[in-house]
Design an enzyme around this catalytic site. Sequence first.
Site, short mmCIF file in Angstrom:
data_model
loop_
_atom_site.label_atom_id
_atom_site.label_comp_id
_atom_site.label_asym_id
_atom_site.label_seq_id
_atom_site.Cartn_x
_atom_site.Cartn_y
_atom_site.Cartn_z
CD GLU A 157 -26.88 -66.16 88.61
OE1 GLU A 157 -27.25 -66.19 89.51
OE2 GLU A 157 -25.90 -67.04 88.07
CG HIS A 163 -9.41 -40.68 85.27
ND1 HIS A 163 -8.86 -39.56 84.86
CD2 HIS A 163 -9.99 -40.35 86.41
CE1 HIS A 163 -9.13 -38.56 85.56
NE2 HIS A 163 -9.75 -38.98 86.69
CE LYS A 215 -23.27 -74.04 87.66
NZ LYS A 215 -24.28 -73.98 88.66
O1 F6P Z 1 -24.17 -71.19 89.03
C1 F6P Z 1 -24.76 -70.29 89.09
C2 F6P Z 1 -25.07 -70.18 90.55
O2 F6P Z 1 -25.95 -71.16 90.94
C3 F6P Z 1 -25.56 -68.58 91.17
O3 F6P Z 1 -26.93 -68.70 91.05
C4 F6P Z 1 -25.25 -68.79 92.58
O4 F6P Z 1 -25.28 -67.87 93.33
C5 F6P Z 1 -23.76 -69.38 92.64
O5 F6P Z 1 -23.97 -70.44 91.63
C6 F6P Z 1 -23.31 -70.26 93.80
O6 F6P Z 1 -24.34 -71.24 94.08
P1 F6P Z 1 -24.00 -72.12 95.39
O7 F6P Z 1 -24.40 -70.88 96.30
O8 F6P Z 1 -25.20 -72.97 95.12
O9 F6P Z 1 -22.79 -72.69 95.72
#
Ligand code: F6P
Length: 537
Positions: A347, A378, A500
């Site tokens: 990421e 394995h 998203k």
């Molecule tokens: O969608 C990726 C992300 O933003 C990550 O970088 C982050 O760790 C995760 O989602 C959770 O985000 P949040 O802590 O804002 O719920």
Amino acid sequence: MKNLDAFYRLTGLSRQSLILADLFADQPDRGQLFCIKSPYLMLDFSKQRVTSDILNHLEKLAQQAELPYWREQLFTGAVVNPSENRAALHTALRAPANQQSADLACVEEQLQRMDRLVTRIQSGVWRGYSGKRITDVVNLGVGGSDLGPLMVTHALREHAEPQARALRVHFASTIDGSQLFDLLEHLSPETTLFIISSKSFTTIDTLSNANTVRSWLSSHCNDEQRVLRCHFIGVSATTEKMDAWGLPPENQLAFWQWVGGRFSLWSTIGLPIALALGMSVFRQLLSGAHAMDEHFRHAPMLQNLPVMLALLGVWNVNFLDIRAHAILPYDGRLKYFPSYLEQLEMESNGKSVDRAGQPIDHATCPVLWGEIGANAQHAFYQLLHQGTQPVASDFILAARRYDNARHYAHYAELQAQHQLNIANCLAQSRVLALGNAAVEPTDNPFRHYPGNQPSSTLLLDSLEPQSLGALIAAYEHKVFTQAVIWGINPFDQWGVELGKQVALQLQPLLISSLEESEVLLDSSTLQLARYIQEQQS
Ligand code: F6P
């Protein structure tokens, strides 16, 4: 990385000239030469396809990329995340309170609030809605708000303080509710506390889990304020959103926008760690990470463990064209370490534009995955030994194990298992490096091992809170160093946003008439959605 071509010319090497069996034969003390000791860790990188000359060139590459400058920018709170206009001060989260600058006094203040909450919960002062003490805690979070605490809690369970052992700490991250479904069947609403961990407090995965839990609790207790007060703690960098969800201020812990999600386990996001293991264990974890911060900040480049990890990675990816990286802990306690690193590395550095948003013309983060080493033997080691894919590996091993279990009836057997595990770890890196030359050559094609797969071995004296803190921090700084060399920003993650957005667009369509939809869907998505609707009708 602008000078990559010049760099190749300077080294005057071809990939074929780097045969590990020859390098070891030519340099009997290679193991001692290609080794770095840092706080709590030792890195043997002699099984990487490098020479002293190559390392000197790699050091120049880091100098050209102005690593020392960027490292200071990182530690001093400059904006190192330009696309979000933020600093990335995770190192400040683990600096001793007496070395903290006045404007970061908030760090210790939140840790102390967390400490008080932990004490109230562990000692039974905090009670559920019906007056019973809390027996179970469930962390609701995903990505950085899940993987770090999950990994550490699992890794250090043996180090839990007595008052922490009575609490059972669970994790639920999946958006489909599967983990909650399993948990809620067995947990008692009267004695379960939920932590809503979300930096943004907008992540739908976490909020949908939190809403399901809220409804589950409400079906057992109709006093909503009591439910919120007795069964939820929020941890976020967005206080207003916790307020809006209904969390009382005294049930909120804060952290800050300058803490990246995947770098956040050192903040109040570490609450599940402190609950499961004890606050002093959490503080030891921080101190181990701080020791690695100091090493990273001050050790000369070629004796600097995180810098070396980064340089080796750059060498493998950009020169040897090795685009796969396996993380192989030979320790069952590090079960979740590979998934943790998948987020941290991919990421952060899975990027193809530079800090200014311009396309780059070189490779960045390799595909990274892993598994407990002995189990992976394995499963996928066949590919490492005889497949067509070059893969670089990190072996991770603790020299000492079961130190605290000498009184245990089966201590001798467990020690023997530990020795067996060590032998397997050392055997695998040896065979990957040398192939048949590790034992004897053969004409049998099925038993031919080409070797020359590079690896590093990270040796911990033993797996303790401090050494784990140092190990994690070493990888964080590796990621940062690589980002500097590749000229990218490791602290944003724009690549996850579009998915998203499209999910939000699709969600209502799934329960409406697809034929009347104004959204023009591709034939594959349309077909899948139709099929799902048919199955659900
Ligand atoms: O969608 C990726 C992300 O933003 C990550 O970088 C982050 O760790 C995760 O989602 C959770 O985000 P949040 O802590 O804002 O719920």
